[in-house]
Structure formats: C-alpha cells, structure tokens
Design an enzyme around this catalytic site. Structure first.
Site, PDB file in Angstrom:
ATOM      1  N   LYS A  22      -3.378   0.961  98.083  1.00 38.53           N
ATOM      2  CA  LYS A  22      -2.999   0.613  96.704  1.00 38.53           C
ATOM      3  C   LYS A  22      -2.737  -0.873  96.507  1.00 38.53           C
ATOM      4  CE  LYS A  22      -1.610   5.147  95.538  1.00 38.53           C
ATOM      5  NZ  LYS A  22      -1.204   5.998  94.481  1.00 38.53           N
TER       6      LYS A  22
ATOM      7  N   ARG B 220     -14.260   9.156  94.735  1.00 40.52           N
ATOM      8  CA  ARG B 220     -14.997  10.421  94.909  1.00 40.52           C
ATOM      9  C   ARG B 220     -15.344  10.993  93.539  1.00 40.52           C
ATOM     10  NH1 ARG B 220     -10.838  13.388  92.840  1.00 40.52           N
ATOM     11  NH2 ARG B 220      -8.787  12.689  93.452  1.00 40.52           N
TER      12      ARG B 220
ATOM     13  N   LYS C 264       6.347  -2.015  87.847  1.00 37.88           N
ATOM     14  CA  LYS C 264       7.043  -1.609  86.620  1.00 37.88           C
ATOM     15  C   LYS C 264       6.802  -0.121  86.377  1.00 37.88           C
ATOM     16  CE  LYS C 264       8.970  -2.419  82.552  1.00 37.88           C
ATOM     17  NZ  LYS C 264      10.430  -2.640  82.602  1.00 37.88           N
ATOM     18  N   PHE C 265       7.833   0.603  85.949  1.00 36.34           N
ATOM     19  CA  PHE C 265       7.665   2.017  85.607  1.00 36.34           C
ATOM     20  C   PHE C 265       7.519   2.152  84.104  1.00 36.34           C
ATOM     21  CE2 PHE C 265       9.366   6.174  84.335  1.00 36.34           C
ATOM     22  CZ  PHE C 265       8.506   6.999  85.057  1.00 36.34           C
TER      23      PHE C 265
ATOM     24  N   GLY D 199       1.401  12.044  94.937  1.00 34.50           N
ATOM     25  CA  GLY D 199       2.735  11.781  94.407  1.00 34.50           C
ATOM     26  C   GLY D 199       3.818  11.615  95.471  1.00 34.50           C
TER      27      GLY D 199
ATOM     28  N   GLU E 232      -4.580   3.723  90.116  1.00 39.28           N
ATOM     29  CA  GLU E 232      -5.293   3.765  91.393  1.00 39.28           C
ATOM     30  C   GLU E 232      -6.768   4.022  91.145  1.00 39.28           C
ATOM     31  OE1 GLU E 232      -4.450   7.079  93.939  1.00 39.28           O
ATOM     32  OE2 GLU E 232      -4.307   8.493  92.281  1.00 39.28           O
TER      33      GLU E 232
ATOM     34  N   HIS F  55       2.315  16.381  87.504  1.00 40.99           N
ATOM     35  CA  HIS F  55       1.265  15.424  87.859  1.00 40.99           C
ATOM     36  C   HIS F  55      -0.059  16.081  88.200  1.00 40.99           C
ATOM     37  CE1 HIS F  55       4.172  12.360  87.425  1.00 40.99           C
ATOM     38  NE2 HIS F  55       4.897  12.747  88.458  1.00 40.99           N
TER      39      HIS F  55
END
Ligand code: ADP
Length: 461
Positions: A116, A292, A201-202, A165, A288, A235
């Site tokens: 990431k 695939r 940052k969220f 997650g 991200e 999620h």
C-alpha cells in the site's frame, strides 16, 4: 494465442473463464478439490485435475499442486480468477519460472501495487489522488503523532501489506494513537508476516467508487469508467452499479484518467481496479489497487460492451489492447446483486447444503453468472456467493425496475439467500435516490435488529 489454459479457481468465476476461453477457441483445464468433485462447471472444462482435499490450504492455495497440474495437462497459461492465489506475487513468479504464462500482471507490478505504501508513492507520481498521510512505514510513535496532528483527526492506522480489513484501527485522538499503532502492527505481523503500518486521514460517510483499468505489455493503458460499490455490509460489497449515480462527470473523468496513468507507470499488463473513497464534494482518495479481475466486473462489461476476461487472456498472450480510450463508450446503467447462500435474518449465517429449486430470471438485459443448478450441493468450505444477478437498462431508474422484476422471478430453495434483502434494498429510498454512504446498509440492518420481535423482518415483496 494460448491453446490450453488452466483455471486455478472454482465456482462462478471458473465458469466465467471457461466461457471466455471457449469463445477464443482455447481449451480449459480445471483444478478442483475433493469438495468440488460434483461442481457443474467441471463438466464444461476439457480436462479436470483433482488437487487435494476440501480446505483451500490443501488445494486451491497449493502452488506446487497447481503447477504440477498445469504441467501434466500441458497448459500454457494459468488464470487465477479472484481470491485464492490471484494476488500472490510469489505464485506469479513461480508460473514465470516454470514458463507458464500467468494471466495477470508481472510479479513486479503486482508487488509494487500490492504494497500500500509503494502504491501510494506511485499514485503521487501519477497524480492519482490519495489520502493525506505517510509515505513511509511508522518507525516511532512520536513522528506519527506529529503527522496525525498535521493531517487532523480522525486518522486510520493501516497495514502496509493489508488485505481483508485486517491491521486497521480508526483513531480519534492523540491519546489513542500509540496503542492503536502497536495493536495494528501486531495484528498485521500475525496476518501477513509483515508488521509495517502507516497512517492516513480517515474519511467517514464516504462512497466507494472504483475505476476499472486495462493495461497491455506494450505500454498502453485505458480506463473503462467506474463502479459504485457503496452498498456494503462489514466491508463486503453486496450490490454494485455502473456508472456511479449522482457523480460529477468532469471529476470522474479526471480520476479515471489518473487511474489509467497509474497502471501505465507501473508497467501493468492485465485488468486492475483502482479503488477510491469519494466525499460529499466528489473529491476522490485512493484506497488501494486490486491486481486481478473483480467479482463485480460484469457491470462494466454491460455498460461498455467489452469482455474483460477475454481481454485479459489476449493481453497475457502479448496482444495489444483491442480498444483505444476513445473507443470506450458508456452505454446505459447496470446493477449487480450478489446472491449469497446466507440467511440475512440470522446474522448472514452461511447456508451450505442441497439446492432444490433453482429458477433463474431472463429477458432482455438480464444476466446470471452462476455455477449452481438444482440438485447441486453447496460445500461448506468456500465463500457463500452462489451467483450474481446483473441487469442492464438505458437509465438507472429502468435498471432498478428491471432488477426488482428479475429478483421476483429468481427462486432458490430450500436454502436461504440474500434475494429478499436485495428486493428490499431495491425499494429503499436511500438506494433508490442514491443518497447513500458506506455505512447506510449497516445502519438499516441495525435499525431492523432493534425493532425486531421474533417475527421475520425481511419479507419478500
Ligand atoms: P483492505 O485491503 O484491508 O481491504 P482497504 O484499504 O481496501 O483495506 O480498506 C478497507 C475498507 O476500510 C474500505 O473499504 C473503507 O471502508 C475502510 N477504509 C480504509 N481506509 C479508509 C480511510 N482512509 N477512510 C475511511 N475509511 C477507510
């Protein structure tokens, strides 16, 4: 072009790859586990090879057995599908060492975008928008505290090698940061063998919008517009649609172009998805890159008319992209509902077992991608998704109406599925008006749980 490809996967995606290969006049070899010996998709393969017992760790995740199967069956390429080994750079490398073409990116491009932080650095160069945050792993809490102050709380601690997650912590104040970093690092080390974490940052209450891209081995890359996957539970995506409703087309076009630039910079050959969160002002931030084919790829196929799986195979065989950016036109609106063998009234408990009635809908603009049929026994070992119902219509309103009709035609018994929940969502004002964010479905389900007596909450419309 290849003459035989091995499919290192199962279920609906194995079937999808068989269909694409047949249209390209390529033979297929399916590997399967003992739990999948009766899998209906195997009947359509030219050859099948059993690679071990039901648990994926003893079959679909066994690189040695898959490579042996490819060698004894003379396959010249391997399609990994999604899940299992699809994003395992080591597997892609072993394929290359064994002179078997991996239908996907090179191990280098996969590793570059799969990490990431290196992906964030590359995105910065390509001007793909990212969240404010780290460019390097956190080494000491003091530096992280300084950075968090600069970007402002809430922040999220994430694992560099993250997935599913895991290794993530939302942090609202400085007091929680050091502990969150330590526990996320511990979880990441246990899950990925790499404890490196970073912060960004969220953004609460965002929408999930992702861009489908294709790159070839000749330096070309294009985008195929976006998908909105905001309807999620824990999620996990449940409903996807393309294009994203209520979106600023200028901002969308800019971010889509930057996603194609990113994979071109990474020398990426194959299909990829660049995932973003989008805020209320339609500002995008990259989450991200998935290296695939995605579960939700059919909605992009419906709105562009481009067969993504065939394109992946052609790219791996060294052909240049069949389309230029200007050839990719957006037509109509598509929605996909994931049909899972789960009971939404019992905490989405998986429902393996014998399928009795299995009636699929039809008509113009209705597509069902499923490996299931009446008399098939769903094994307990794998993901509970048993099919995808996809509709395509000129407008979003028409697509919702078509989906309601298709859902009411679809009958699966006696196992419980997500069909009644989808029927309900198709009437839910938040979905119908596209006034939603990633948390809306959870909030809806929580409200139901609070109001629930012992009667069924979700009833068929
Ligand atoms: P993973 O690879 O573990 O799935 P992602 O980066 O894709 O991790 O994030 C998973 C989910 O966590 C996202 O879909 C989103 O809901 C949430 N998330 C991740 N980063 C952020 C962020 N910066 N702000 C808000 N939510 C986030």
């Amino acid at each position: 072009m290849f003459s035989r490809i091995l499919i290192a996967n199962r279920g609906e995606i194995a079937l999808r790859i068989i269909r694409a290969a047949r249209e390209l006049d390529i033979e297929t070899v399916c590997v399967y586990s003992e739990a999948d010996a009766d899998g209906p998709w195997l009947e359509l393969a030219d050859e099948k090879v059993c690679i071990g017992p039901g648990p994926a760790t003893e079959s679909y995740l066994r690189i040695d057995r898959i490579i042996s199967a490819a060698e004894i069956s003379n396959a010249d390429a391997i399609h990994p599908g999604y899940g299992f080994l699809a994003e395992n750079a080591h597997f892609a490398e072993v394929c290359r060492d064994c002179h078997i073409e991996f239908i996907g990116p090179s191990p280098e491009a996969m590793a570059l975008l799969g990490d990431k932080l290196s992906c964030r650095r590359m995105a910065k160069e390509a001007k793909t928008p990212i969240f404010p945050g780290s460019t390097k792993p956190i080494e000491e809490a003091a530096a992280a505290i300084k950075l968090a102050e600069k970007i402002g709380y809430p922040v999220i601690v994430k694992a560099v090698a993250g997935g599913g997650g895991r290794g993530m912590r939302i942090v609202h104040s400085e007091a929680e940061l050091a502990t969150a970093i330590a526990s996320a690092a511990q979880e990441a080390a246990a899950a990925f063998g790499n404890g490196a974490v970073y912060i960004e940052k969220f953004l609460p209450n965002a929408r999930h919008v992702e861009i489908q891209v294709l790159g070839d081995k000749h330096g070309n890359a294009i985008h195929l517009f976006e998908r909105d996957c905001t309807t999620q539970r824990r999620h996990q995506k449940l409903i996807e649609e393309a294009p994203a409703p209520n979106i600023d087309p200028k901002k969308r076009d800019a971010v889509a172009k930057s996603a194609a630039d990113l994979i071109r910079k990474a020398n990426y050959a194959g299909a990829a998805t660049v995932e973003f969160l989008m805020d209320d002002d339609h500002k995008f931030y990259m989450l991200e890159v998935n290296t695939r084919i995605q579960v939700e790829h059919p909605i992009t196929e419906m709105i562009t008319g481009i067969d993504l799986v065939k394109e992946m195979i052609r790219i791996a065989a060294g052909e240049p992209l069949s389309y230029k950016q200007k050839d990719v036109k957006l037509r109509g609106h598509a929605i996909e509902c994931r049909i899972n063998a789960e009971d939404p009234n019992k905490g989405f408990m998986p429902q393996p077992g014998l399928v009795g009635e299995f009636i699929i809908p039809g008509g113009p603009g209705v597509r069902v991608d499923s490996h299931v049929r009446s008399g098939y026994c769903i094994p307990p070992n794998y993901d509970s998704m048993i099919g995808k119902l996809i509709v395509h219509a000129p407008t979003r309103e028409d697509a919702i109406v078509k989906m309601r009709g298709a859902l009411s035609e679809m009958k699966i018994s006696p196992i419980k599925t997500t069909i009644p929940l989808h029927q309900r969502i198709m009437h839910e004002p938040a979905f119908v008006n596209a006034l939603y964010d990633i948390g809306y479905l959870e909030r809806l389900l929580e409200k139901d749980a609070l109001q629930a007596t012992d009667s069924l909450v979700i009833t068929e419309h």
